[in-house]
Design an enzyme around this catalytic site. Structure first.
Site, PDB file in Angstrom:
ATOM      1  N   HIS A  45      -1.010   0.945   7.570  1.00 53.83           N
ATOM      2  CA  HIS A  45      -1.561   0.951   6.209  1.00 53.83           C
ATOM      3  C   HIS A  45      -1.485   2.361   5.653  1.00 53.83           C
ATOM      4  CE1 HIS A  45      -4.092  -0.162   2.847  1.00 53.83           C
ATOM      5  NE2 HIS A  45      -4.972   0.775   3.154  1.00 53.83           N
TER       6      HIS A  45
ATOM      7  N   CYS B 259       0.833  -1.206   0.000  1.00 51.38           N
ATOM      8  CA  CYS B 259       0.000   0.000   0.000  1.00 51.38           C
ATOM      9  C   CYS B 259       0.868   1.256   0.000  1.00 51.38           C
ATOM     10  CB  CYS B 259      -0.940  -0.002   1.200  1.00 51.38           C
ATOM     11  SG  CYS B 259      -0.109  -0.242   2.784  1.00 51.38           S
TER      12      CYS B 259
END
Length: 996
Positions: free
Chosen positions: A827, A454
């Site tokens: 994330h 990510c």
């Protein structure tokens, strides 16, 4: 006597009168009596019991039978013979079409009086055969319950040997066809009692004959895995499973999941129907069996089955949390389904619309069960927030609903996620990432997460949304001898033109991968961005030049043209310059050096230093290069970059102070209000989280981007261990260092240095301070005197006469957010918008491009939220508020685009010319062909998946309108008492909906 009794029973006398007469007849029956009279009385009592049209008549028949069975056993045994019983069981009793329903009750009543008789064994043998025949005829739940009651009271009548196994299997078949035809609460309770009697008989048999358990379970699985078009088997089958010993569970599940004769469709049908059993109110251990089978399927990597079943059933399981009677089991199954479904957010996101209503309902219920379930549900939700961060727009209502509930710590969350995942090997689930049937409604394309990538996805999307950079990359010619840039061009082209909802950046990842990164581990997106830009720059710098169509206008000097054309694309787009000056405080000698940058790394000021306050070390609120307050001696030169001066510097130019400013609603060109005293011109402080609003100091626990830039540009004292080696003094001396921006980049990249090394824990920790982000930023750029004069002559705004500085305006275009508390975990996702010139091509009459207002820029340009494969519409308000709602979600890397009128005329005109030439860039032939082929392949894949999915879905058991359970629980009090969802009792409708 039988005539008298019949006449009394059939008379119209009141029941109390009849009862007195009947008492006298019954008392007389206890006396010795001839055989013929006994038979007459037994026939009459049998008739009354089996065909009596009132309960009163049947009660009299029963009482007489019991008296004769007790006081006249020989006559009763002779009457209650095998032939008579066989006739009753096979032909029934009473007129044709109105056969009695009480035959089994009658037999059970009579058996107690012949247990010791010589004919008992014959009767038992007959009944063992007849009950097997009966269950093969699929009797009603009521008749099955009567058989079970008979066999439970008289186990001698239970079939033996092979017949016993067949009996168990057929009894399970009967249960599978049970249906409750009424919605009344009393009828439902009666139905549940009947089912319990039948399943209780199976338990009794299994206790004495354990060898019958596995064949019985095999029959059960055959029923629930059947794919034939027929009515779904009854949830009453759940009552069977609860009596299977748990010690057999592992073996049973292992045999099922490894049986090659069971197809995937059959297995999916079976597990789907088992999950429906969570609504069965009286079952025990059902949740354990469901979870065990789900785990067994994960162990043999049947992920496609698990995914389809989870997505089709999780909402129904969730809806059962409304009912206290099934809540515990439903919550266990829900926890496993969510915690194991870790490859995608799909399952959790299906529940998001329903969570607030359920939480409100449980709070309203105010019971121990509801309180416990709320805490477990909140823990589960926070685990999902942690695992699938980056959806603030979806999560805000849920977060609001559970904000008062306990929050688990990160260790607890990681423990729960770690012990429930289907597999620890992420690549095993690579092909099961969220199935998106079509592009996002935004028209944008997502990027597949290839295992903690990510960090790369968010950077690529931010670069893609930098439209000037994207157009330049897409316009590259073939054979440009820049392999990494070519791969980026292909990736951008697919993001622009692919029909897929998300594409895989695997090829670009392998080409741009920093060699020190650990595969599969989370990385620092800022580190990746620096490495990527440096690679692209060096690749072009070595002689493989690109972007040759950008030419200088004939008015531009050859020197400037040569300087510009020698820049790489990265330098043109992201390159800026900064001058660092160091002044020796002894001899006042100043050394200066200029360096290029592609991003500014902004550190957080120490906690004891408030850059916003009126009395810190720095006397000015928002500043660029720091200047001291005017000295008392008017003869001293003003505009020095040093806080404390001993003597004026000959090289300094007198100049007023220049600050970093922010704009939100303030129109461009409007003068900022100057502060009094030591301050310089700054915007008035308002709510830093408002969508539009002039922004200065953030709240005490928050900072703003200008704060961090001002801190970056403020003077630094070099003393003690950090003394400066002055060449003039030839020794270490106290000194002061200051940085000045001398050239603003086209795209300004700001990295907030949130990760610092903690020597106590020997780990990098994250600074979670909220930093408010201005949508428009004014940056002071130091320019040469001749440039300042030229700018002023052309009417450019922002130049401060005599200061040597001009203000450059930047518009926010991307924000990369890190969710988590460590750089090694968490994330990344990003907010982006496409900032472009807002004027038509060509020059206005005055020759100066006219930009839109700040508010216009923010309102008219759509924001998007990029989170791996998911792309959604968003807003600047969401960007501003994300940390307020989610404290671990903090802005990390910011992209600003320079306003056209602030750029050098050269670059602006070149980019405008490029825009006129390409509009949307035309791609070279090979790239267009590759995209076309992939789009055709995608359509073929969609058709194939649609067929396969249709086969799977058609195999799944239909769930009747599960959402009605949630819809019933509105904020009204009309369904109070009984079995309402809150009370756990039941109105006529709600309880039926629960069980069936």
């Amino acid at each position: 006597m039988d005539k008298i009794l019949e006449a009394v029973v059939m008379s119209s006398y009141p029941n109390n009168v009849k009862q007195g007469l009947v008492r006298r007849v019954i008392e007389a029956a206890k006396q010795p009596m001839d055989s013929e009279q006994c038979w007459s009385m037994l026939e009459l009592s049998t008739k009354l019991y089996l065909t009596g049209d009132t309960k009163y008549k049947r009660e009299i028949g029963k009482e007489v039978l019991e008296v004769y069975g007790h006081y006249h056993p020989e006559e009763f045994e002779e009457f209650f013979n095998v032939r008579f019983l066989l006739s009753l069981l096979q032909e029934g009793y009473g007129p044709l079409g109105k056969r009695s329903h009480y035959v089994l009750d009658y037999i059970q009543l009579g058996l107690q009086f012949v247990l010791e008789s010589p004919s008992a064994n014959s009767i038992f043998s007959l009944l063992r055969i007849e009950v097997l025949r009966k269950v093969c005829e699929r009797p009603s739940p009521k008749q099955c319950a009567k058989i079970s009651k008979l066999l439970t009271q008289h186990p001698q009548c239970i079939p033996t040997g092979k017949h016993q196994l067949l009996f168990c299997q057929q009894l399970i078949r009967c249960i599978g066809q049970f249906q409750c035809v009424s919605e009344g609460e009393e009828e439902i309770m009666e139905f549940l009692e009947q089912v319990n009697k039948v399943s209780g008989l199976l338990q009794r048999i299994w206790r004495t004959q354990t060898s019958a358990i596995l064949p019985s379970l095999k029959e059960l699985f055959t029923i629930i895995s059947s794919t034939e078009e027929q009515e779904a088997p009854s949830n009453a089958l759940a009552s069977v499973v609860q009596f299977v010993p748990l010690e057999l569970m592992d073996g049973v599940i292992r045999n099922l999941t490894n049986d090659d004769s069971i197809t995937d469709v059959q297995m999916m049908m079976a597990i789907g129907r088992m999950i429906d059993w969570v609504s069965w109110p009286l079952g025990k251990n059902i949740d354990k069996w469901i979870i065990a089978l789900l785990k067994g399927l994960a162990a043999v990597k049947k992920f496609s089955i698990l995914i389809e079943v989870t997505l089709s059933k999780i909402e129904k399981v969730f809806s059962k949390l409304l009912y206290p009677i099934v809540r515990e089991g439903a919550l266990s199954v829900l926890q496993y389904m969510l915690l194991s479904f870790q490859h995608s957010h799909e399952a959790f996101h299906l529940l998001l619309p329903h969570i607030p209503r359920l939480v409100a309902s449980l709070k309203k219920e105010d019971s121990n069960s509801a309180t416990s379930s709320l805490e477990q549900l909140a823990e589960l939700i926070h685990c999902m927030f942690f695992r699938f961060s980056g959806f603030p727009d979806l999560y805000e209502p849920v977060l609001e609903a559970v904000k008062a509930l306990p929050i688990p710590n990160e260790d607890r969350i990681k423990h729960l996620l770690g012990q429930n995942a289907w597999t620890s090997q992420k690549n095993e689930l690579a092909c099961f990432y969220p199935r998106l049937a079509s592009k996002s409604e935004t028209g944008k394309i997502g990027l597949i997460n290839l295992g903690n990538t990510c960090y790369m996805n968010s950077i690529i999307q931010s670069l893609f949304m930098a439209s000037d950079f994207r157009h330049s990359v897409l316009n590259l010619s073939e054979g440009n001898s820049q392999p990494l840039m070519t791969k980026l061009q292909w990736l951008f082209a697919f993001l622009e033109h692919s029909q897929r909802p998300a594409i895989s950046p695997e090829s670009f990842l392998s080409a741009s991968w920093p060699p020190w990164f650990t595969p599969g581990a989370q990385q620092d997106c800022s580190e990746y961005l620096k490495y990527l830009l440096d690679r692209l720059h060096e690749e072009e710098k070595t002689g493989k030049r690109i972007y040759q169509k950008l030419k200088e206008s004939s008015l531009t000097s050859q020197a400037v043209e040569h300087h510009y054309l020698n820049k790489t694309l990265i330098e043109k787009m992201f390159g800026g310059k900064m001058r660092t000056k160091i002044r020796c405080l002894k001899c006042l000698n100043v050394s200066s050096r200029e360096e290029v940058f592609t991003d500014l790394s902004l550190a957080f000021p120490p906690s004891d230093r408030n850059v916003c306050g009126s009395t810190p070390i720095l006397p000015v609120e928002e500043i660029g290069p720091q200047f001291i307050e005017p000295p008392e001696n008017a003869g001293q030169l003003m505009g020095s970059p040093w806080i404390q001066r001993k003597a004026p510097m000959a090289s300094d130019h007198a100049a007023p102070s220049v600050s970093v400013e922010t704009l939100c609603s303030q129109e461009q060109g409007e003068a900022a209000n100057p502060t009094r005293g030591n301050g310089v011109g700054v915007d008035a402080a308002k709510d830093p989280l408002s969508t539009f609003g002039e922004q200065a100091c953030a709240p005490k626990d928050s900072r703003s981007v200008p704060d961090l830039i001002n801190y970056f540009l403020s003077p630094e004292r070099l003393t003690a261990e950090n003394k400066y080696h002055c060449e003039k003094c030839a020794s270490l001396q106290d000194a002061e260092k200051v940085a000045e921006l001398t050239e603003g980049p086209h795209y300004l990249i700001l990295t907030l240095l949130r990760f610092s090394f903690d020597p106590r824990t020997m780990k990098r920790k994250k600074i979670l301070d909220n930093v408010s982000i201005p949508v428009v930023l004014k940056l002071p750029i130091l320019v040469a005197p001749e440039e300042t004069k030229e700018v002023c002559q052309h009417g450019k705004e922002g130049a401060v006469p005599g200061s040597g500085f001009m203000t450059v305006v930047y518009d926010l275009c991307s924000v990369v957010v890190h969710s988590g508390i460590s750089s090694e975990s968490g994330h990344y996702y990003c907010y982006s918008r496409e900032c472009t010139d807002t004027v038509p091509h060509g020059q206005p009459r005055d020759g100066v491009p006219k930009p839109a207002s700040d508010k216009q820029l923010d309102l008219e340009i759509q924001w998007y939220l990029f989170n791996d494969t998911r792309v959604s519409f968003s807003s600047f308000e969401s960007v501003s508020n994300v940390t307020s709602f989610f404290p671990k979600d903090t802005a990390y890397v910011l992209f600003y685009r320079q306003r056209p009128e602030r750029q050098s005329c050269l670059l602006h005109e070149a980019l405008a010319e490029a825009g006129r030439l390409h509009g949307e860039p035309s791609l070279h032939k090979d790239l267009m062909e590759a995209i076309s082929k992939d789009n055709i392949l995608f359509l073929q894949e969609q058709e194939k998946e649609a067929r396969n999915r249709a086969a799977y879905i058609s195999a799944l058991p239909k769930s009747p309108l599960w959402w009605r359970d949630l819809d019933r629980d509105k904020d009204d009090d009309s369904s109070s008492g009984g079995c309402s969802p809150a009370a756990g009792g039941g109105g006529s409708g709600s309880f039926h909906g629960l069980v069936f």
